[in-house]
Scaffold this motif. Structure first.
Motif, mmCIF file in Angstrom:
data_model
loop_
_atom_site.group_PDB
_atom_site.id
_atom_site.type_symbol
_atom_site.label_atom_id
_atom_site.label_comp_id
_atom_site.label_asym_id
_atom_site.label_seq_id
_atom_site.Cartn_x
_atom_site.Cartn_y
_atom_site.Cartn_z
ATOM 1 N N THR A 1 0.791 -1.086 0.585
ATOM 2 C CA THR A 1 -0.186 0.188 0.445
ATOM 3 C C THR A 1 0.859 1.870 0.204
ATOM 4 O OG1 THR A 1 -0.222 -0.399 2.903
ATOM 5 C CG2 THR A 1 -1.986 -0.992 1.369
ATOM 6 N N TYR A 2 0.565 2.113 -0.518
ATOM 7 C CA TYR A 2 0.546 3.769 -0.528
ATOM 8 C C TYR A 2 1.590 3.961 1.057
ATOM 9 C CZ TYR A 2 0.296 9.074 0.965
ATOM 10 O OH TYR A 2 0.453 9.448 1.725
ATOM 11 N N PRO A 3 2.735 4.757 1.629
ATOM 12 C CA PRO A 3 3.596 4.957 0.208
ATOM 13 C C PRO A 3 4.988 4.356 -0.582
ATOM 14 C CG PRO A 3 4.642 5.147 2.473
ATOM 15 C CD PRO A 3 3.511 3.971 2.740
ATOM 16 N N ARG B 1 2.651 15.026 0.440
ATOM 17 C CA ARG B 1 2.016 13.578 0.602
ATOM 18 C C ARG B 1 2.030 13.956 -1.670
ATOM 19 N NH1 ARG B 1 0.351 13.518 5.031
ATOM 20 N NH2 ARG B 1 -1.352 12.304 5.676
ATOM 21 N N LEU C 1 3.771 11.445 -4.525
ATOM 22 C CA LEU C 1 3.292 10.744 -5.472
ATOM 23 C C LEU C 1 3.726 10.933 -6.998
ATOM 24 C CD1 LEU C 1 -0.322 11.079 -3.858
ATOM 25 C CD2 LEU C 1 0.565 9.341 -3.981
ATOM 26 N N ALA D 1 6.397 8.573 -7.003
ATOM 27 C CA ALA D 1 5.731 7.097 -7.786
ATOM 28 C C ALA D 1 5.589 7.671 -8.660
ATOM 29 C CB ALA D 1 4.384 6.979 -6.720
ATOM 30 N N ILE E 1 3.701 -0.166 -8.079
ATOM 31 C CA ILE E 1 2.594 0.207 -7.091
ATOM 32 C C ILE E 1 0.630 0.231 -7.387
ATOM 33 C CG2 ILE E 1 4.347 1.929 -7.125
ATOM 34 C CD1 ILE E 1 2.924 3.558 -9.062
ATOM 35 N N TYR F 1 -1.817 1.927 -7.422
ATOM 36 C CA TYR F 1 -2.531 2.737 -7.006
ATOM 37 C C TYR F 1 -2.201 3.830 -8.081
ATOM 38 C CZ TYR F 1 1.662 4.936 -4.691
ATOM 39 O OH TYR F 1 3.212 5.311 -4.199
ATOM 40 N N PRO G 1 -1.072 7.785 -8.635
ATOM 41 C CA PRO G 1 -0.382 8.368 -8.341
ATOM 42 C C PRO G 1 -1.278 9.452 -9.024
ATOM 43 C CG PRO G 1 0.932 6.967 -8.982
ATOM 44 C CD PRO G 1 -0.169 6.615 -9.896
ATOM 45 N N PHE H 1 -4.687 9.824 -7.226
ATOM 46 C CA PHE H 1 -4.183 10.299 -6.100
ATOM 47 C C PHE H 1 -4.206 11.457 -5.345
ATOM 48 C CE2 PHE H 1 -2.867 6.717 -3.218
ATOM 49 C CZ PHE H 1 -3.210 6.949 -1.478
#
Length: 357
Positions: A120-122, A176, A180, A183, A191, A193, A195, A198
């Motif tokens: 999960t993030y990060p 944050r 991102l 990322a 990853i 997710y 970015p 997000f």
């Protein structure tokens, strides 16, 4: 009212798993699954409990033994003391910095039953990322609760992220967003997710709340999370009134793909926020020699109107993507956003839920 006659059965009642209910009733009554019909009234909420078909199976067995239709209804005391309980989890976080940059993130977790912090993030934004999860067996019956796994993971991870920001003297939102960006531009490993999506909710909630210009007497907390393919960012505004925290407003931005029913979507998000605040502050189940102590709402404390947010503002990122989850994703970040606001107000970190338990 289940009935069983001539190798057939009819059941009426709310369930999230009609297929599982049918197969278990078929096995217990020794009849063909195709001879079992299930009526599903659109009533009440599920929140995970209706993923268990035990009450329907119980009704079918009683009906078969009585050889007549029956209606089975548990008392509140029966329900609270013979439930499937939300699994507990404990987390340990460590981080390493250099020149104001986050270089390493280590998260370790232990869960009753199943659970995982995974990638999960990060993850993807930190050069050195390690995640470990272990399961601990228990004889307490456990089951899913709204936003399984994420409901506690989001609280732990985003609370710790706020501690990282405080230690580095970084703005929680700006920090944050910088992660991102990393990322997206230089992803490290896999990853799970997007970015850009997000960032879309973080940017939107910052605009909604006029982040950076906190009104006088207001203390703010921020958190964000990704679950069930949906991105959520939240800002909690609270005041200290007579030494007690009072949530004034919650700002919530959501990217869930295309919104089909706006009022229904808003209702889902608002309900998740209120539900999450209640569990963050008050609700808990305790055991004494294997028995549940709380028996009814006089001892199992819920969020009351006097503790509920005075206002909730919800906005959705415009999108033509396919709709994603919505009943659950707004819950995981709210406990962290609230805890981070409480730290801003009192200087005290809340690392265990419920905060007032």
């Amino acid at each position: 009212m289940p009935t069983s006659e001539d190798g057939k059965a009819e059941l009426y009642g709310p369930t999230q798993v009609p297929g599982s209910l049918r197969s278990q009733v078929a096995r217990e009554l020794n009849i063909a699954p195709e001879n079992i019909s299930i009526g599903l009234p659109r009533q009440g909420g599920g929140f995970g409990r209706k993923l268990q078909p035990d009450n329907g199976v119980e009704a079918a067995l009683i009906s078969a033994a009585a050889k007549c239709p029956v209606q089975v209804q548990w008392t509140r005391e029966d329900d609270m003391q013979n439930d499937f309980y939300r699994p507990s989890a404990a987390f340990r976080y460590r981080a390493a910095f250099e020149n104001g940059e986050l270089l390493a993130w280590h998260q370790s977790s232990v869960w009753l039953g199943r659970g995982s912090a995974a990638d999960t993030y990060p993850a993807g934004a930190v050069s050195n990322f390690r995640s470990e999860s272990q399961s601990l067996n228990t004889n307490i019956a456990t089951g899913p609760w709204r936003a399984p796994t994420h409901n506690v993971l989001g609280f732990a991870a985003e609370s710790f992220m706020d501690e990282v920001c405080h230690e580095l003297k970084k703005d929680p939102i700006a920090f944050r967003l910088s992660l991102l960006d990393k990322a997206k531009q230089q992803p490290i490993g896999r990853i799970s997710y997007n970015p850009d999506k997000f960032k879309s909710v973080i940017d939107l909630v910052a605009n909604m709340s006029n982040w950076g210009k906190t009104p006088p007497g207001i203390f703010r907390g921020f958190a964000t999370w990704f679950s069930f393919n949906t991105y959520v960012a939240q800002v909690v505004d609270l005041k200290m009134v007579g030494g007690k925290a009072r949530v004034q407003k919650v700002y919530c931005a959501v990217n869930c793909g295309k919104v089909v029913n706006l009022s229904g979507a808003e209702n889902q998000v608002e309900g998740a926020i209120v539900d999450g605040i209640g569990h963050a502050l008050f609700t808990k189940v305790t055991f004494d020699k294997g028995a549940v102590v709380e028996q009814n709402f006089d001892t199992y404390r819920f969020l009351r109107m006097r503790n509920a947010p005075l206002d909730i503002s919800v906005k959705f990122v415009p999108s033509e993507d396919a709709p994603t989850g919505l009943g659950e994703p707004a819950l995981p970040p709210i406990a962290a956003a609230l805890a981070n606001a409480l730290f801003a107000a009192t200087g005290k970190r809340h690392r265990k839920m419920p905060f007032e338990g």
